[in-house]
Design a protein around this motif. Structure first.
Motif, PDB file in Angstrom:
ATOM      1  N   GLN A 227       0.806  -1.232  -0.023  1.00 19.43           N
ATOM      2  CA  GLN A 227       0.014  -0.105   0.001  1.00 19.43           C
ATOM      3  C   GLN A 227       0.795   1.202   0.112  1.00 19.43           C
ATOM      4  O   GLN A 227       0.394   2.523  -0.419  1.00 19.43           O
ATOM      5  CB  GLN A 227      -0.945  -0.126   1.375  1.00 19.43           C
ATOM      6  CG  GLN A 227      -1.929  -1.160   1.288  1.00 19.43           C
ATOM      7  CD  GLN A 227      -3.042  -0.780   0.090  1.00 19.43           C
ATOM      8  OE1 GLN A 227      -3.534   0.339   0.006  1.00 19.43           O
ATOM      9  NE2 GLN A 227      -3.621  -1.746  -0.355  1.00 19.43           N
ATOM     10  N   ASP A 228       2.184   1.133   0.420  1.00 18.23           N
ATOM     11  CA  ASP A 228       3.035   2.320   0.731  1.00 18.23           C
ATOM     12  C   ASP A 228       3.445   2.952  -0.792  1.00 18.23           C
ATOM     13  O   ASP A 228       3.717   4.089  -1.173  1.00 18.23           O
ATOM     14  CB  ASP A 228       4.285   2.046   1.125  1.00 18.23           C
ATOM     15  CG  ASP A 228       5.165   3.311   1.601  1.00 18.23           C
ATOM     16  OD1 ASP A 228       4.378   4.087   2.126  1.00 18.23           O
ATOM     17  OD2 ASP A 228       6.271   3.241   1.281  1.00 18.23           O
ATOM     18  N   ALA A 229       2.915   2.357  -1.754  1.00 18.52           N
ATOM     19  CA  ALA A 229       3.369   2.485  -3.139  1.00 18.52           C
ATOM     20  C   ALA A 229       2.734   3.852  -3.527  1.00 18.52           C
ATOM     21  O   ALA A 229       3.494   4.688  -4.372  1.00 18.52           O
ATOM     22  CB  ALA A 229       2.589   1.420  -4.186  1.00 18.52           C
ATOM     23  N   VAL A 230       1.480   4.202  -3.115  1.00 22.33           N
ATOM     24  CA  VAL A 230       1.093   5.579  -3.430  1.00 22.33           C
ATOM     25  C   VAL A 230       1.740   6.667  -2.783  1.00 22.33           C
ATOM     26  O   VAL A 230       1.829   7.873  -3.132  1.00 22.33           O
ATOM     27  CB  VAL A 230      -0.554   5.756  -2.872  1.00 22.33           C
ATOM     28  CG1 VAL A 230      -1.262   5.269  -4.100  1.00 22.33           C
ATOM     29  CG2 VAL A 230      -1.211   4.868  -1.827  1.00 22.33           C
ATOM     30  N   THR A 231       1.974   6.508  -1.500  1.00 16.98           N
ATOM     31  CA  THR A 231       2.675   7.421  -0.736  1.00 16.98           C
ATOM     32  C   THR A 231       4.154   7.877  -1.302  1.00 16.98           C
ATOM     33  O   THR A 231       4.383   9.068  -1.517  1.00 16.98           O
ATOM     34  CB  THR A 231       2.980   6.842   0.799  1.00 16.98           C
ATOM     35  OG1 THR A 231       1.587   6.208   1.321  1.00 16.98           O
ATOM     36  CG2 THR A 231       3.259   7.998   1.780  1.00 16.98           C
ATOM     37  N   THR A 232       4.803   6.771  -1.539  1.00 21.87           N
ATOM     38  CA  THR A 232       6.153   6.947  -2.223  1.00 21.87           C
ATOM     39  C   THR A 232       5.679   7.632  -3.488  1.00 21.87           C
ATOM     40  O   THR A 232       6.785   8.709  -3.608  1.00 21.87           O
ATOM     41  CB  THR A 232       6.909   5.481  -2.545  1.00 21.87           C
ATOM     42  OG1 THR A 232       6.873   4.929  -1.413  1.00 21.87           O
ATOM     43  CG2 THR A 232       7.932   5.767  -3.157  1.00 21.87           C
ATOM     44  N   ALA A 233       5.104   7.477  -4.493  1.00 26.69           N
ATOM     45  CA  ALA A 233       4.992   7.793  -5.707  1.00 26.69           C
ATOM     46  C   ALA A 233       4.400   9.321  -5.543  1.00 26.69           C
ATOM     47  O   ALA A 233       5.184  10.370  -5.963  1.00 26.69           O
ATOM     48  CB  ALA A 233       3.968   7.103  -6.407  1.00 26.69           C
TER      49      ALA A 233
END
Lengths: 486, 311
Positions: A227-233
């Protein structure tokens, strides 16, 4: 572990067969399953929400054509929308700037920036005929700069010589000056990995970006990300303004929901995917394949490609010739069993096939696994050359010998014999029919005809979705059928 | 530093790391509630929030179910909800929080470290070495990642930093040979601990997993009981694929415990909860920063509370 979306939707829609159009409540029921499938594929919650809303709008009231089930109809809409969201066209590095064109590589620690930098450099050099220099700005991780230097040597791309005690910013300046002086077309700047909330390091990238004014700011991200992918991006995009994404480790067995999450929160294209440890393992991004993977429908295209890569041409030709003659002996079976192991074992093959959830359970209960393949190989290897060529020779006493030689039982040998006979029979059939059509029926383990999804559909529904999965292994060429009845 | 202090700094460190992100959960939960009735819609929103910390659909479902069984249709506050979740999560995590215990009599206590590429194996090894050195143990490292460019150099740097011998062979050597040498050498030199690094590998690459199994077999030629620990290093940002990672590595090399890295980022590591429930493997330590002391023992209570944004 995951039940494919098709299985799930199958259950929801079983009772809806024969209905004229999709009602709101049908669609809502389906969307619950789609939501879970997406979440299990690690698509971010917020992205799932907006995606589902979009699909719901399109799906309600749709006519269900007679040739498909409501489940297939919904899958098609979901699939189309997914492909749309993932971006239809392949994009590659844009070099529309005055050389040396700077490309900035950014991303979290361990996402694969350095390896990806080398892969991009290699492709730009070999395919696009550019003169490329790489420079590592990573002064944090031990030996990171050494790593880029070694990779540069491997692909014959120059790297900026190292100097002690420099800051990332000063290396960036030096890289720009050196590549300008030496007439390079492209300079790839590999930055240090960082955690997203480290504002200090984020400021450093910002500064480097301002100084070098890169044509591309490539965010390298791990396809295994949750789920962290969005935060990172979001974070990198807000701070530095990402221009493209490269997803690494797409050769893993993750469902790759991160692709959808990152693409939809940044709106920038996915420029390539990393598919292996070798420096040539960089491929174009194929939205339709990733869509299938996210939905758990399997990545049939990649499987076929992998098979094509792994299975040696000569072997394949030999088998094809034999097939024409309608022969299939234990030598051929051995070759094929060994090829399955080469392709990453049954697990590796299965991970790419549709309907895996049920199938894997079934195979487990039927006792088919990589160990059983190893046993089958052992059995064949315990046979004499003559026995392998003419299986009919195997009488009771020979079977006993083979059994004790391979540490198996006569029953297991009988089972293998039966499989060999069945496969030989199929080979004969294919040989008679000849051509691709025959191969198709072998490949699908059944009817190769695709359902009509209406005009303009480019969706190819993998066989496993249509056949009730389970009776047979949905046929890799030559993969032994596993027994459903003992 | 007293243990109280360590506890506190662990907490603040993890909280710092988690705060950016758990704020989202917390403000989310707070946003849903200002003393309101627990209805279907609220439960669904709560479920989404839990899933967004990588807890996974199943665990999130179960937590929600437990909550609704006790509180459905009742007035609840956001703090109450967070406390309930934290308590449930703590219960799941409690049995798996176990540090690695170095068995002094083994000499060497052999630890094999594996994981997918980029999860932080080498860095973790450096930190472990430093910590055990500080406890007065003699530690030896083995550079078993003979594949990735400069991986050997990276471990050598850690060897210098921690003043620990590093067993190396040229890049491209069979890693099993490195492991074999390292075991022999550690026995000869009477080291307390031997930590063996391995190349990162994706778990669906059968030939690479076989290579790992071979390393174990070769170690066992000299020491049948070794490796005494087989650590799987997981990237804290990993999603549901962690299930497949743990299952496969466990099957191939009998993983005995997990270390979860990079929890100082915005990822919340909720996957730890799902893994604890499914595999019950010990979580030996978590990485919450780049400094050596940022590899900490795993504290379920602190983790659960941080995840839910409680003090």
């Amino acid at each position: 572990m995951f039940d494919a979306l098709s299985d799930r939707l199958g259950n929801v829609f079983d009772r809806l067969k024969g209905k004229g159009s999709l009602s709101e409540s049908d669609v809502n029921a389906a969307m619950r399953e789609v939501r879970i499938a997406l979440l299990e594929a690690d698509v971010a919650v917020e992205v799932v929400k907006s995606f589902i809303d979009g699909v719901r709008e399109r799906a309600v009231g749709q006519e269900v054509t007679k040739s498909v089930t409501p489940g297939q109809q919904v899958i098609k809409i979901v699939n189309d929308n997914l492909i749309g969201m993932l971006g239809k066209e392949a994009a590659w590095i844009e070099l529309n700037a005055v050389p040396p064109v700077p490309i900035l590589m950014i991303g979290l620690q361990g996402s694969g920036k350095t390896t990806t930098a080398a892969k991009i450099a290699s492709r730009l050099t070999r395919r696009d005929k550019k003169k490329v220099m790489m420079a590592s700005l990573d002064v944090t991780r031990p030996a990171a700069r050494e790593q880029l230097r070694v990779l540069g040597e491997q692909i014959d791309v120059s790297t900026l010589p190292m100097a002690e005690g420099e800051t990332a910013v000063s290396i960036a300046k030096r890289a720009m000056a050196a590549s300008r002086l030496q007439g390079y077309d492209v300079v790839i700047l590999d930055t240090a990995g960082r955690v997203t909330i480290d504002q200090g390091l984020m400021d450093e990238i910002k500064q480097i970006s301002e100084i070098t004014n890169p044509a591309e700011k490539i965010l390298v991200a791990d396809a295994l990300t949750g789920q962290d992918a969005v935060t990172t991006a979001k974070n990198f995009h807000q701070n530095v303004g990402v221009t493209g994404i490269v997803l690494t480790r797409m050769d893993g067995d993750s469902r790759g929901g991160a692709a959808l999450s990152m693409r939809s929160v940044t709106g920038v294209p996915i420029k390539a995917v990393g598919t292996g440890e070798k420096l040539e393992n960089l491929e174009d991004f194929h939205p339709e394949r990733v869509a299938g993977r996210i939905l758990g429908m399997g990545d049939v295209v990649s499987l076929v490609e992998k098979a094509a890569e792994t299975i040696e041409v000569k072997e394949a030709e030999k088998i094809a010739l034999k097939m024409q003659k309608g022969q299939f002996d234990f030598n051929d079976m051995l070759t094929q069993l060994q090829q399955v192991s080469k392709m990453g074992g049954l697990g590796g093959v299965l991970a790419m096939l549709p309907g895996v959830g049920k199938l894997q359970k079934q195979m487990a209960s039927a006792g088919v696994d990589d160990k059983s393949i190893a046993r089958q190989v052992a059995i064949i290897q315990s046979m004499t050359a003559q026995e392998r060529k003419s299986p009919k020779l195997l009488n009771a006493s020979r079977k006993r010998r083979v059994a004790s030689g391979s540490g198996t039982t006569a029953q297991e040998i009988n089972r293998l014999l039966k499989q060999q006979m069945e496969m030989a029979r199929m080979m004969k059939k294919v040989g008679k029919m000849g051509g691709l059509k025959g191969l198709g029926s072998l490949f699908g383990g059944g009817d190769p005809i695709q359902p009509d999804l209406g005009q303009g559909s480019n969706l190819r529904i993998p066989e496993g979705l249509i056949n009730q999965p389970g009776q047979n292994f949905p046929g890799l060429p030559g993969l032994p059928k596993f027994p459903t009845k003992r | 530093m007293s243990s109280d202090n360590i506890q506190k700094s662990w907490f603040s460190r993890l909280k710092e790391g988690l705060s950016a992100s758990s704020n989202k959960v917390v403000s989310g939960i707070t946003g849903i509630f200002t003393e309101k009735q627990l209805d279907e819609e609220t439960l669904e929103q709560l479920e989404d929030l839990l899933i967004s910390s990588d807890l996974g659909v199943n665990v999130a479902n179960r937590l929600i179910k437990t909550l609704s069984e006790h509180k459905f249709d009742k007035q609840v506050s956001d703090r109450e909800v967070r406390e309930t979740f934290a308590k449930d999560i703590e219960l799941i995590l409690e049995p798996v929080a176990k540090p690695i215990l170095i068995e002094q009599s083994l000499k060497p206590h052999v630890i094999l470290v594996c994981g997918v590429n980029g999860s932080g194996k080498t860095t973790t090894i450096g930190k472990l070495a430093q910590q055990w050195k500080a406890e007065g143990k003699s530690v030896c490292l083995a550079a078993g990642d003979t594949f990735r460019a400069a991986a050997i150099e990276q471990l050598k740097v850690w060897g210098e930093r921690t003043q620990t011998p590093v067993i190396i062979q040229p890049q491209g050597t069979d890693p099993a040979a490195v492991a074999y040498d390292a075991v022999k050498k550690s026995i000869d030199d009477n080291h307390d601990v031997l930590i063996i690094d391995t190349a990162g590998r994706l778990q669906n690459r059968a030939e690479l997993m076989d290579e790992l199994a071979k390393i174990v077999r070769v170690i066992q030629k000299t020491l049948p009981e070794a490796p005494h620990n087989c650590l799987l290093v997981l990237d804290g940002t990993v999603g549901q694929n962690a299930h497949s990672q743990v299952a496969t590595f466990k099957e191939m090399v009998n993983v005995t415990g997990l270390i979860v890295t990079k929890l100082d980022g915005s990822a919340r590591g909720g996957i730890i909860v799902a893994l604890a429930e499914k595999f019950a493997l010990p979580v030996h330590a978590v990485g919450v920063g780049e400094a050596i002391e940022d590899l900490r023992a795993f504290d379920p209570k602190i983790f659960a509370q941080s995840l839910m944004g409680l003090d």
